[in-house]
Design a protein around this motif. Structure first.
Motif: not given
Lengths: 156, 696
Positions: B318-325
């Motif tokens: 989750v933490s390395s996902a893009p912000s809308e994700r």
């Protein structure tokens, strides 16, 4: 094969044969746990059970469960055949075998098993030969304990 | 006893009496199993066993040879090399052929098949002989094809032989047409009504799936059907086979089936199944949204049976996902969290609560903002079950969970820190007040860990209010630790090098988050825990000086003398080191104006070394890197250093944790590299002058 167990539907052990060395305590534990596991299974389920690190093949004949712990690379279906072969031999020897035959003539049941399986491996594939060997044993037994021997000594 | 009797047994194998012969052969079989050295003695005798007519002797002979070949490659080659009349493969093929073609022989017949026991044994020996041997395989191709086509399949016996034949075909270098035949036989097995045959088929497919995946893929639907079988044995096999079959093309469909399996399955399957699913999802995920969705589903369905590392892995993703994700993840998890909280079954799925708490804490602002409307929450079933919560409602749910008596302490820690983070994410005054009230109540919590956290966090409302937004900023995207194997050093074990030390402010954030027991070092722990600090005011000053806030006044913290679990980093800050451990300063290196000292303290198989590097130079040293290696019996964990730049009056510290169950004296090899005035310098040293009773 690692061991063979025969037990009744009530969970009473009728015959046990071990081909691996375990201390008695462990044998008792394995027997107890295995009996409960096998008895809990429904009749429609398959005859193979991966239990702890052994593969167990079991089959029910009337009120008796025949249960074998096989080696990893053994053929499961063949182990079933082996159980069947043993039952056939018992049947032939006792003439339509029942649980009581095995209870009262347990030594014969052991002898038959010993002629069929030695050291965990099948030693004779011919039914006739096994029965011949057992018959020879019986004969020997009779010769060694002559008729009237016990009576003569007032032990009969 | 085996050694004494071996020669006697060998003599008996040659006995003319078949009855004795077979028993002697099996006795030899047990002897070589126990004492493999005696194998050679029996070699000459085994040859004659195969020319016997008696099936009892034959089967025991084959058993004996099989055992020999399995245990020693030399013997295997010996049997293969025999030529002419005695060649073993044609010999076995001949016996097998006779068995198949021989007419009815009542003695060995089992429902129409002549001596299946012997056939199976021979097939197995052929398998061993043909493995990785093209010539031998060639010689047995025909007979295997013959067995595979001629055997009757209506009875169990026939299937027994077919099963063994298939195994042999798959193991030897057989022709491709033969392999197709074998897989087709398995396909037929799979459709068989008999449970036993189905089990065997699944078992064999699992063994052959690595050889020929596409052939097995054809039976995928049937295999997935088996997942629903009432029998445990069959379900287990089907599950393992399903995981082996997953690839990037079929992952969506497979995962759907496996998720429903996971939901229904027994507790014993859940742990294994869920971790295998997480692995598969990571490997083949078609899209990141799908990946997240799947992970959340697994979290939801596996409940408490999930392995611990899954929580930290998911957080990392989750933490390395893009912000809308991230916003999407927060919203999805909020829906699940709210549902669990209202249905009061949150205790059943604590890993889910932990991940949800972390995600909402980090990205809570996106959850409640208008922007969340633009993200589609329509799931696979076409249902949009997300409704934007108000800030206060979110806090109510948190309160409900925190007040629950059944949640584990770890879960509550996640929730509490998440709540503190939310205080900077949420903007309205009433929600701020509510958060503060909840945090303050934890200042008197019965559990020491939570109490400490409560006190710490409420301090952030008092003296350090101006620091709070910066402290509770979002975490930087996490990366898995880079572990480099360094083999050229003889003492080298794992040397962990942290190439880019976190910025000081991040490090503090890490520290606060680091107190949650995240496993596997997803968070790089900063080195502030120095063992020689014995007053907590110093610690706080140390901490805060890293943030250039020298004006701040010392803080007093109430729980001074508590003993807390050593695994939690933050405890080191507030409680003095245990009185039993002594500290020693060992000078490790003094060369070229650079002094490296190790402050050692330890006990009970563990030691903490704090590396302190100082420089006597008048110029600044850059790219300072400290590496250490220990012998293999030790375990070394290196925390990240406080920096890489060494100013003339400055100091770099780095904490090393060493675990040594054997309590032998510590030897340490160190390597220091740095750049001074543009010149790279490398120094090495071995340190042996540690106190001998360090680990006691």
């Amino acid at each position: 094969m690692q061991f063979m167990l025969l037990f009744s539907r009530q969970g009473k052990l009728r015959l046990q044969k071990w081909y691996v060395a375990h201390p008695d305590k462990l044998k008792k534990k394995i027997t107890r746990e295995l009996i409960t596991t096998v008895l809990a299974r429904k009749p429609k389920m398959c005859s193979f059970l991966e239990w702890k690190d052994v593969k167990v093949v079991y089959k029910r004949y009337a009120s008796l469960y025949f249960c074998c712990a096989m080696e990893q690379e053994d053929n499961e279906l063949l182990t079933l055949e082996l159980i069947h072969r043993y039952v056939e031999l018992l049947d032939k020897y006792f003439g339509s075998v029942c649980e009581l035959d095995i209870i009262f003539n347990f030594e014969k049941a052991y002898f038959i098993l010993d002629e069929l399986v030695l050291g965990g491996e099948l030693q004779e594939t011919s039914k006739k030969n096994v029965l011949k060997a057992i018959a020879a044993q019986d004969l020997l037994q009779e010769e060694e304990t002559p008729q009237g021997f016990f009576e003569d000594h007032g032990l009969g | 006893m085996a050694r004494d009797l071996a020669s006697e047994v060998e003599r008996l194998i040659k006995s003319p009496n078949a009855y004795i012969k077979k028993k002697a052969a099996l006795c030899a079989f047990r002897i070589i199993r126990r004492v493999p050295d005696l194998m050679e003695m029996f070699l000459p005798a085994t040859r004659s066993l195969l020319t016997e007519k008696n099936h009892g002797v034959l089967i025991t002979g084959v058993t004996l040879i099989t055992e020999m070949c399995e245990n020693s490659p030399d013997t295997l080659n010996h049997f293969k090399k025999e030529s002419g009349q005695r060649e073993i493969v044609p010999n076995l093929v001949r016996i097998l052929k006779n068995l198949i073609l021989a007419g009815y022989s009542p003695e060995h017949d089992v429902s129409g098949v002549s001596d299946p026991f012997l056939q199976v044994k021979i097939l197995r020996l052929l398998r061993i002989l043909g493995k990785n041997d093209a010539e031998a395989s060639e010689a047995m191709n025909d007979i295997l094809a013959q067995v595979a086509t001629n055997t009757e399949t209506s009875k169990n016996v026939g299937n027994t032989i077919l099963y063994e034949t298939v195994l042999s075909i798959m193991d030897i270098k057989s022709e491709s047409s033969l392999r197709v035949l074998a897989v087709n036989i398995l396909g037929r097995f799979l459709l068989n009504n008999d449970k036993n045959i189905r089990y065997v088929a699944l078992n064999t497919l699992l063994r052959t799936v690595h050889v020929d995946t596409s052939a097995v893929q054809r039976h995928r639907t049937t295999i997935l059907e088996c997942l629903k079988d009432p029998d445990v044995s069959i379900r287990r096999r089907a599950m393992e086979l399903s995981f082996a079959l997953i690839n990037s093309q079929n992952i969506r469909a497979m995962m759907k089936e496996l998720l429903s399996f996971l939901e229904r399955s027994d507790a014993e399957f859940k742990a294994h199944c869920s971790s295998a699913m997480v692995l598969a999802a990571e490997k083949y995920a078609p899209s990141s949204r799908w990946h997240l969705d799947t992970l959340f589903q697994v979290l939801l369905k596996a409940g408490n049976y999930l392995r611990d590392d899954t929580v930290s892995n998911t957080i990392q993703i989750v933490s390395s996902a893009p912000s809308e994700r991230q916003a999407y993840a927060a919203m999805r998890l909020w829906t699940s969290l709210e549902r669990s909280a209202t249905a009061a079954d949150a205790t059943e799925r604590q890993p889910l609560v932990q991940v949800a708490a972390w995600t909402i804490g980090e990205y809570g602002d996106m959850l409640v903002s208008e922007a969340s409307n633009s993200i589609s929450m329509v799931d696979d079933d076409g249902v949009d079950d997300f409704s934007r919560p108000s800030e206060e409602y979110v806090i109510d749910i948190y309160q409900k969970l925190l007040w629950s008596t059944q949640l584990s302490i770890t879960t509550k820690e996640y929730l509490l820190l998440s709540l503190a983070k939310l205080s900077t994410r949420f903007t309205t005054q009433p929600s701020q007040d509510k958060i503060r009230v909840i945090i303050d109540t934890f200042g008197s919590h019965i559990h020491i860990e939570l109490q400490q956290r409560g006190v710490e966090l409420s301090q952030l409302y008092k003296q350090y209010a101006h620091l709070r937004p910066a402290l509770l900023e979002r975490m930087p995207a996490m990366e898995a630790n880079v572990v480099r194997e360094d083999n050229d050093e003889e003492l080298a074990t794992n040397i962990q090098t942290h190439e880019q030390p976190a910025h000081e402010q991040d490090a503090l954030l890490d520290l606060i988050i680091g107190s949650e027991p995240l496993s596997n070092g997803d968070v790089e722990h900063p080195p502030q825990v120095t063992a020689n600090n014995n007053s907590n005011t110093n610690d706080i000053l140390d901490l805060l000086s890293g943030l250039d806030l020298s004006s701040s006044t010392p803080v007093t913290v109430s729980n001074n003398n508590v003993s807390t679990p050593p695994s939690l980093l933050l405890d080191g800050l507030f409680s003095p080191p245990a009185p039993t451990s002594q500290e020693t300063v060992v000078k490790a290196l003094e060369r070229g104006g650079v002094v490296v000292e190790l402050v050692v303290c330890g006990g009970d198989g563990n030691a903490t070394l704090t590396m302190k590097a100082r420089s006597h130079h008048h110029t600044t040293i850059t790219d300072f890197l400290f590496q250490a290696a220990v012998p293999r019996t030790f375990r070394l964990d290196m925390m990240s250093p406080s920096g890489t730049v060494l100013t003339p009056q400055g100091e770099i510290t780095q904490v090393l944790k060493i675990t040594n169950p054997s309590k032998t004296p510590l030897r340490l090899r160190i390597r220091v590299s740095y750049t001074i005035d543009g010149n790279p310098i490398l120094e090495q040293a071995e340190v042996n002058s540690f106190p001998p009773d360090l680990f006691n």
